[in-house]
Scaffold this motif. Structure first.
Motif, PDB file in Angstrom:
ATOM      1  N   GLY A 166     -53.035  30.402  -4.897  1.00 52.81           N
ATOM      2  CA  GLY A 166     -52.758  29.424  -5.897  1.00 52.81           C
ATOM      3  C   GLY A 166     -51.831  29.705  -7.084  1.00 52.81           C
ATOM      4  O   GLY A 166     -50.984  28.875  -7.350  1.00 52.81           O
ATOM      5  N   PHE A 167     -51.744  30.943  -7.632  1.00 51.01           N
ATOM      6  CA  PHE A 167     -50.723  31.285  -8.536  1.00 51.01           C
ATOM      7  C   PHE A 167     -49.356  31.184  -8.087  1.00 51.01           C
ATOM      8  O   PHE A 167     -48.469  30.770  -8.598  1.00 51.01           O
ATOM      9  CB  PHE A 167     -50.932  32.610  -9.002  1.00 51.01           C
ATOM     10  CG  PHE A 167     -50.026  33.149  -9.960  1.00 51.01           C
ATOM     11  CD1 PHE A 167     -49.948  32.884 -11.236  1.00 51.01           C
ATOM     12  CD2 PHE A 167     -49.021  34.113  -9.634  1.00 51.01           C
ATOM     13  CE1 PHE A 167     -48.870  33.096 -12.091  1.00 51.01           C
ATOM     14  CE2 PHE A 167     -48.034  34.478 -10.656  1.00 51.01           C
ATOM     15  CZ  PHE A 167     -48.010  34.094 -11.758  1.00 51.01           C
ATOM     16  N   MET A 188     -49.082  22.681   4.674  1.00 54.91           N
ATOM     17  CA  MET A 188     -48.695  24.012   4.922  1.00 54.91           C
ATOM     18  C   MET A 188     -49.710  24.839   4.247  1.00 54.91           C
ATOM     19  O   MET A 188     -50.047  26.035   4.834  1.00 54.91           O
ATOM     20  CB  MET A 188     -47.233  24.461   4.704  1.00 54.91           C
ATOM     21  CG  MET A 188     -46.084  23.779   5.647  1.00 54.91           C
ATOM     22  SD  MET A 188     -44.425  24.339   5.075  1.00 54.91           S
ATOM     23  CE  MET A 188     -44.400  25.236   3.692  1.00 54.91           C
ATOM     24  N   VAL A 189     -50.139  24.581   3.105  1.00 51.14           N
ATOM     25  CA  VAL A 189     -50.924  25.490   2.315  1.00 51.14           C
ATOM     26  C   VAL A 189     -52.304  25.453   3.066  1.00 51.14           C
ATOM     27  O   VAL A 189     -53.105  26.619   3.207  1.00 51.14           O
ATOM     28  CB  VAL A 189     -51.003  25.093   0.992  1.00 51.14           C
ATOM     29  CG1 VAL A 189     -52.069  25.737   0.352  1.00 51.14           C
ATOM     30  CG2 VAL A 189     -49.914  25.584   0.195  1.00 51.14           C
ATOM     31  N   ILE A 190     -52.837  24.443   3.684  1.00 52.24           N
ATOM     32  CA  ILE A 190     -53.818  24.358   4.172  1.00 52.24           C
ATOM     33  C   ILE A 190     -53.830  25.184   5.575  1.00 52.24           C
ATOM     34  O   ILE A 190     -54.880  25.917   5.727  1.00 52.24           O
ATOM     35  CB  ILE A 190     -54.392  23.069   4.694  1.00 52.24           C
ATOM     36  CG1 ILE A 190     -54.730  22.071   3.724  1.00 52.24           C
ATOM     37  CG2 ILE A 190     -55.698  22.849   5.839  1.00 52.24           C
ATOM     38  CD1 ILE A 190     -54.798  20.773   3.887  1.00 52.24           C
ATOM     39  N   ILE A 248     -54.150  28.856   4.376  1.00 48.27           N
ATOM     40  CA  ILE A 248     -55.573  29.218   4.070  1.00 48.27           C
ATOM     41  C   ILE A 248     -56.230  29.526   5.216  1.00 48.27           C
ATOM     42  O   ILE A 248     -57.113  30.526   5.319  1.00 48.27           O
ATOM     43  CB  ILE A 248     -56.369  27.842   3.082  1.00 48.27           C
ATOM     44  CG1 ILE A 248     -55.400  28.187   1.855  1.00 48.27           C
ATOM     45  CG2 ILE A 248     -57.714  28.351   3.190  1.00 48.27           C
ATOM     46  CD1 ILE A 248     -55.903  26.933   0.979  1.00 48.27           C
ATOM     47  N   ILE A 249     -56.161  28.859   6.240  1.00 48.23           N
ATOM     48  CA  ILE A 249     -57.037  29.008   7.500  1.00 48.23           C
ATOM     49  C   ILE A 249     -56.554  29.844   8.391  1.00 48.23           C
ATOM     50  O   ILE A 249     -57.328  30.732   8.768  1.00 48.23           O
ATOM     51  CB  ILE A 249     -56.848  27.680   8.359  1.00 48.23           C
ATOM     52  CG1 ILE A 249     -57.728  26.474   7.634  1.00 48.23           C
ATOM     53  CG2 ILE A 249     -57.513  27.840   9.839  1.00 48.23           C
ATOM     54  CD1 ILE A 249     -57.556  24.995   8.073  1.00 48.23           C
ATOM     55  N   PHE A 250     -55.342  30.241   8.538  1.00 52.33           N
ATOM     56  CA  PHE A 250     -54.767  31.185   9.471  1.00 52.33           C
ATOM     57  C   PHE A 250     -54.367  32.404   8.831  1.00 52.33           C
ATOM     58  O   PHE A 250     -53.938  33.555   9.631  1.00 52.33           O
ATOM     59  CB  PHE A 250     -53.593  30.633  10.228  1.00 52.33           C
ATOM     60  CG  PHE A 250     -54.130  29.311  11.094  1.00 52.33           C
ATOM     61  CD1 PHE A 250     -54.858  29.547  12.263  1.00 52.33           C
ATOM     62  CD2 PHE A 250     -53.330  28.244  10.953  1.00 52.33           C
ATOM     63  CE1 PHE A 250     -55.227  28.721  13.049  1.00 52.33           C
ATOM     64  CE2 PHE A 250     -53.924  27.166  11.759  1.00 52.33           C
ATOM     65  CZ  PHE A 250     -54.696  27.406  12.918  1.00 52.33           C
ATOM     66  N   ILE A 251     -54.322  32.657   7.534  1.00 53.13           N
ATOM     67  CA  ILE A 251     -53.886  33.705   7.008  1.00 53.13           C
ATOM     68  C   ILE A 251     -54.952  34.333   5.888  1.00 53.13           C
ATOM     69  O   ILE A 251     -55.221  35.607   5.980  1.00 53.13           O
ATOM     70  CB  ILE A 251     -52.494  33.759   6.180  1.00 53.13           C
ATOM     71  CG1 ILE A 251     -51.307  33.502   7.452  1.00 53.13           C
ATOM     72  CG2 ILE A 251     -52.014  35.055   5.421  1.00 53.13           C
ATOM     73  CD1 ILE A 251     -50.037  33.214   6.812  1.00 53.13           C
TER      74      ILE A 251
END
Length: 66
Positions: free
Chosen positions: A23-24, A39-41, A44-47
């Motif tokens: 988030g930062f 992309m952020v979703i 979060i899911i894959f990384i």
């Protein structure tokens, strides 16, 4: 039973820490629009989730060695 509860508890703590770091970085360097939010979703899911589990495994292996 206790080991799995502790394992998942530590994984959740690592997830929260990694999420705060993400988030930062996201707020500082990435412009906000629909594509980057999607992309952020995926990040979060894959990384972030596997990274949390890997960090927990590393902590458990370090504790077992000592």
């Amino acid at each position: 039973m206790k080991k799995t509860i502790v394992y998942w508890g530590i994984s959740i703590i690592f997830f929260i820490i990694n999420f705060k770091i993400l988030g930062f970085i996201y707020d500082k360097f990435v412009p906000s629009n629909t594509i980057t939010d999607i992309m952020v979703i995926f990040i979060i899911i894959f990384i972030n989730i596997p990274l949390s589990v890997i960090c927990t495994e590393k902590v458990f292996s370090i504790v077992r060695e000592e």
